[in-house]
Design a protein around this motif. Structure first.
Motif, PDB file in Angstrom:
ATOM      1  N   GLN A 119       0.823  -1.204   0.000  1.00 43.34           N
ATOM      2  CA  GLN A 119       0.000   0.000   0.000  1.00 43.34           C
ATOM      3  C   GLN A 119       0.868   1.269   0.000  1.00 43.34           C
ATOM      4  O   GLN A 119       0.535   2.267  -0.646  1.00 43.34           O
ATOM      5  N   LEU A 120       1.998   1.213   0.708  1.00 36.20           N
ATOM      6  CA  LEU A 120       2.894   2.361   0.759  1.00 36.20           C
ATOM      7  C   LEU A 120       3.454   2.678  -0.624  1.00 36.20           C
ATOM      8  O   LEU A 120       3.452   3.843  -1.064  1.00 36.20           O
ATOM      9  N   LEU A 121       3.944   1.664  -1.340  1.00 36.65           N
ATOM     10  CA  LEU A 121       4.513   1.887  -2.658  1.00 36.65           C
ATOM     11  C   LEU A 121       3.461   2.337  -3.667  1.00 36.65           C
ATOM     12  O   LEU A 121       3.741   3.162  -4.545  1.00 36.65           O
ATOM     13  N   GLU A 122       2.250   1.817  -3.549  1.00 39.35           N
ATOM     14  CA  GLU A 122       1.180   2.249  -4.443  1.00 39.35           C
ATOM     15  C   GLU A 122       0.842   3.724  -4.218  1.00 39.35           C
ATOM     16  O   GLU A 122       0.641   4.479  -5.176  1.00 39.35           O
ATOM     17  N   THR A 123       0.792   4.140  -2.950  1.00 36.64           N
ATOM     18  CA  THR A 123       0.518   5.543  -2.647  1.00 36.64           C
ATOM     19  C   THR A 123       1.640   6.436  -3.144  1.00 36.64           C
ATOM     20  O   THR A 123       1.401   7.504  -3.727  1.00 36.64           O
ATOM     21  N   ALA A 124       2.878   6.017  -2.926  1.00 36.12           N
ATOM     22  CA  ALA A 124       4.024   6.801  -3.392  1.00 36.12           C
ATOM     23  C   ALA A 124       4.001   6.948  -4.910  1.00 36.12           C
ATOM     24  O   ALA A 124       4.255   8.041  -5.440  1.00 36.12           O
ATOM     25  N   ALA A 125       3.709   5.871  -5.617  1.00 36.17           N
ATOM     26  CA  ALA A 125       3.665   5.927  -7.077  1.00 36.17           C
ATOM     27  C   ALA A 125       2.570   6.864  -7.558  1.00 36.17           C
ATOM     28  O   ALA A 125       2.750   7.612  -8.530  1.00 36.17           O
ATOM     29  N   ARG A 126       1.434   6.861  -6.882  1.00 30.64           N
ATOM     30  CA  ARG A 126       0.323   7.732  -7.285  1.00 30.64           C
ATOM     31  C   ARG A 126       0.673   9.209  -7.065  1.00 30.64           C
ATOM     32  O   ARG A 126       0.425  10.059  -7.920  1.00 30.64           O
ATOM     33  N   ILE A 127       1.265   9.526  -5.916  1.00 31.60           N
ATOM     34  CA  ILE A 127       1.653  10.912  -5.639  1.00 31.60           C
ATOM     35  C   ILE A 127       2.741  11.366  -6.602  1.00 31.60           C
ATOM     36  O   ILE A 127       2.756  12.508  -7.068  1.00 31.60           O
ATOM     37  N   TYR A 128       3.635  10.459  -6.909  1.00 30.12           N
ATOM     38  CA  TYR A 128       4.781  10.772  -7.750  1.00 30.12           C
ATOM     39  C   TYR A 128       4.361  11.193  -9.152  1.00 30.12           C
ATOM     40  O   TYR A 128       5.067  11.955  -9.823  1.00 30.12           O
ATOM     41  N   GLU A 129       3.201  10.739  -9.615  1.00 29.18           N
ATOM     42  CA  GLU A 129       2.773  11.004 -10.986  1.00 29.18           C
ATOM     43  C   GLU A 129       2.472  12.469 -11.236  1.00 29.18           C
ATOM     44  O   GLU A 129       2.669  12.972 -12.340  1.00 29.18           O
ATOM     45  N   GLY A 130       1.951  13.194 -10.254  1.00 24.68           N
ATOM     46  CA  GLY A 130       1.516  14.563 -10.479  1.00 24.68           C
ATOM     47  C   GLY A 130       2.667  15.511 -10.754  1.00 24.68           C
ATOM     48  O   GLY A 130       3.716  15.449 -10.119  1.00 24.68           O
ATOM     49  N   LEU A 131       2.491  16.415 -11.722  1.00 23.68           N
ATOM     50  CA  LEU A 131       3.512  17.398 -12.045  1.00 23.68           C
ATOM     51  C   LEU A 131       3.649  18.428 -10.923  1.00 23.68           C
ATOM     52  O   LEU A 131       2.677  18.764 -10.248  1.00 23.68           O
ATOM     53  N   LEU A 132       4.855  18.924 -10.741  1.00 26.66           N
ATOM     54  CA  LEU A 132       5.088  20.018  -9.806  1.00 26.66           C
ATOM     55  C   LEU A 132       4.653  21.335 -10.431  1.00 26.66           C
ATOM     56  O   LEU A 132       4.753  21.529 -11.646  1.00 26.66           O
ATOM     57  N   ASP A 133       4.176  22.245  -9.601  1.00 24.66           N
ATOM     58  CA  ASP A 133       3.701  23.549 -10.056  1.00 24.66           C
ATOM     59  C   ASP A 133       4.892  24.442 -10.380  1.00 24.66           C
ATOM     60  O   ASP A 133       5.668  24.799  -9.492  1.00 24.66           O
ATOM     61  N   ARG A 134       5.048  24.823 -11.644  1.00 26.34           N
ATOM     62  CA  ARG A 134       6.185  25.647 -12.040  1.00 26.34           C
ATOM     63  C   ARG A 134       6.061  27.089 -11.576  1.00 26.34           C
ATOM     64  O   ARG A 134       6.981  27.886 -11.755  1.00 26.34           O
ATOM     65  N   GLY A 135       4.930  27.450 -10.962  1.00 29.79           N
ATOM     66  CA  GLY A 135       4.777  28.793 -10.442  1.00 29.79           C
ATOM     67  C   GLY A 135       5.475  29.005  -9.116  1.00 29.79           C
ATOM     68  O   GLY A 135       5.539  30.147  -8.626  1.00 29.79           O
ATOM     69  N   GLY A 136       5.999  27.942  -8.488  1.00 28.96           N
ATOM     70  CA  GLY A 136       6.662  28.049  -7.196  1.00 28.96           C
ATOM     71  C   GLY A 136       7.898  27.176  -7.164  1.00 28.96           C
ATOM     72  O   GLY A 136       8.277  26.560  -8.176  1.00 28.96           O
ATOM     73  N   PRO A 137       8.571  27.084  -6.025  1.00 27.24           N
ATOM     74  CA  PRO A 137       9.723  26.183  -5.897  1.00 27.24           C
ATOM     75  C   PRO A 137       9.340  24.760  -6.273  1.00 27.24           C
ATOM     76  O   PRO A 137       8.276  24.260  -5.874  1.00 27.24           O
ATOM     77  N   LEU A 138      10.216  24.094  -7.021  1.00 24.43           N
ATOM     78  CA  LEU A 138       9.872  22.819  -7.637  1.00 24.43           C
ATOM     79  C   LEU A 138      10.221  21.639  -6.736  1.00 24.43           C
ATOM     80  O   LEU A 138      11.081  20.811  -7.055  1.00 24.43           O
ATOM     81  N   TRP A 139       9.519  21.556  -5.592  1.00 25.72           N
ATOM     82  CA  TRP A 139       9.701  20.421  -4.700  1.00 25.72           C
ATOM     83  C   TRP A 139       8.469  20.270  -3.816  1.00 25.72           C
ATOM     84  O   TRP A 139       7.724  21.223  -3.573  1.00 25.72           O
TER      85      TRP A 139
END
Length: 474
Positions: A119-139
């Protein structure tokens, strides 16, 4: 590859002037990025989480944000955002984000019951997919709760335009602690610097262009050097596109959205022992297991392995200082998946690695790739490249335990970006005497990823006579 027994260091070019201009490599990751190819990377740390939870078992998120904010003074790069100058303003640059707020970057999410590794790896993979907002610091930093045994996960997403792998390790060292009771740093007031105006940007851009022109004119006085560079360019072009460079296989498909993450945990001392008795180094063991896993996967898919040598790209550190930026090149190495015996395969890979270090120019290869990404057809060729089948990197992390606000990190699992038609990557990350072999794969192209992991485990057993202590569940 960035460790003392598997890396190659060269000096990377530095930005001119006093402005934090993006390098060509940093721009490459921004240019190639898409919804299917998010160009951030990072890692998942698993903590002994009791000290981060209150009496009711809830994450003390506000306290965590406050304590992390105190540490940002050590990493000013995390308060910077991307700025695109106007006409004649030159390359994009990093500027202080006047609207920076820690709550926009540190989040909490619960994993599904029962809170195991799956479940942990599935959640991490799902969060990881979303792009970072280029309007702010990229992290972003995500705290994952609901894990069994009072554990807490911490997922870092860091854009590759900001930093390379070794710089990410340095960031981790700045935000986290090497003692469970490390004193809290003082809260230092932060005043963002103003964004440079049009005139300073224009002057800096003209100065940079003049320096480039001077270097070009100076190069004309060395025709033999220009000829060698032209030949090297032709060699890299053939390597990148000709059909016989990286063999055709099901491993190379256009990367789509959706990721799978799996890992194996190995003992560093046993890896070193297995390497040294076969005239190799730790990185050669990593490559041997990686080749063995892919051999098993290809056979499972009924694809030929006789005579097949898969080409692996390998990031190489060019770092000469501790700056938070990209100082990375790349090498390529043919992996003999045709060799069934892991010991013989390790000896062969060790010999090839030594030759590659002596003959290849990692900075030139990466520069070529960055230049290609700047062209209008960069994304097309990235999707159809024939230079590499897969990517493997090896990063040396802390050799002693690290703590996140008093909570000990048990495991660190790096997660690598997938771009173009390379949907399979391995990152070997050493931490506190253990090596975490983490595979990130395109979920669509590699539904049978467990076969590869079983092949790596089988070859580890053959090299050492020992079984792996733990692996991510299927």
């Amino acid at each position: 590859m960035s460790r003392d027994d598997g890396g190659t260091k060269q000096t990377a070019p530095r930005a001119s002037g006093g402005l934090a201009r993006l390098s060509s490599v940093a721009l490459m990751f921004l240019r190639l990025e898409s919804d299917a190819w998010p160009c951030h990377f990072g890692g998942l740390a698993i903590l002994e989480g009791k000290t981060l939870l209150d009496a009711t078992g809830q994450l003390r998120i506000e306290e965590i944000r406050d304590r992390l904010a105190r540490r940002l003074t050590r990493v000013p790069e995390l308060r910077r955002r991307l700025h695109l100058p106007g006409l004649f303003g030159g390359r994009p640059l990093w500027v202080d984000d006047h609207r920076f707020a820690i709550e926009h970057h540190v989040f909490e999410v619960a994993v599904a019951f029962p809170g195991g590794d799956k479940q942990l790896l599935e959640t991490a993979a799902r969060i990881y997919e979303g792009l970072l907002d280029r309007g702010g610091p990229l992290w972003e930093l995500w705290f994952l709760t609901g894990l069994s045994e009072h554990r807490v996960g911490v997922l870092l997403k860091l854009h590759h335009a900001v930093a390379d792998g070794l710089a990410a390790v340095a960031i981790m060292g700045s935000l986290f602690d090497f003692e469970p009771d490390a004193p809290e740093p003082d809260m230092v007031p932060w005043t963002p610097k103003p964004i440079p105006g049009s005139w300073p940007l224009l002057v800096d851009n003209l100065s940079s262009k003049i320096q480039t022109l001077r270097r070009a004119i100076a190069a004309l006085s060395h025709p033999l050097r220009l000829l060698r560079q032209a030949r090297a360019f032709a060699v890299m072009t053939r390597r990148y596109f000709e059909k016989k460079a990286a063999p055709a296989s099901s491993l190379n498909q256009p990367v789509r959205a959706g990721r799978l993450i799996r890992f194996l945990r190995l003992d560093v001392a046993r890896m070193r022992e297995a390497a040294h008795v076969r005239d190799g180094k730790i990185n050669d063991v990593v490559l041997t297991l990686w080749a063995g896993g892919m051999r098993r996967l290809l056979k499972h898919r009924r694809e030929p392995v006789a005579g097949v040598e898969l080409i692996s790209g390998m990031p190489v550190s060019l770092r000469s200082d501790a700056a938070i930026d990209n100082q990375v090149g790349t090498m390529v190495l043919a992996l003999p998946v045709w060799q069934d015996d892991p010991s013989d395969r390790l000896r062969l890979i060790a010999s090839r690695t030594r030759t590659a270090k002596a003959e290849q120019r990692p900075a030139a290869i990466m520069g070529y790739m960055a230049g290609l990404a700047a062209t209008p057809i960069g994304k097309y060729y990235t999707t159809h490249q024939r230079a590499s089948n897969v990517i493997v990197t090896n990063v040396m992390g802390p050799s002693v335990p690290v703590y996140v606000l008093g909570a000990r990190i048990l495991e660190i699992l790096p997660i690598i970006e997938l771009v173009g038609n390379i949907g399979l990557t391995l990152c070997a990350f050493s931490y506190s005497g253990e090596m975490f072999m983490v595979v990130t794969a395109d979920a669509t192209a590699f539904p049978d990823l467990e076969v590869l992991m079983e092949g790596m485990e089988q070859d580890w057993h053959a090299l050492t006579g020992r079984r792996i202590s733990a692996a991510a569940p299927g």
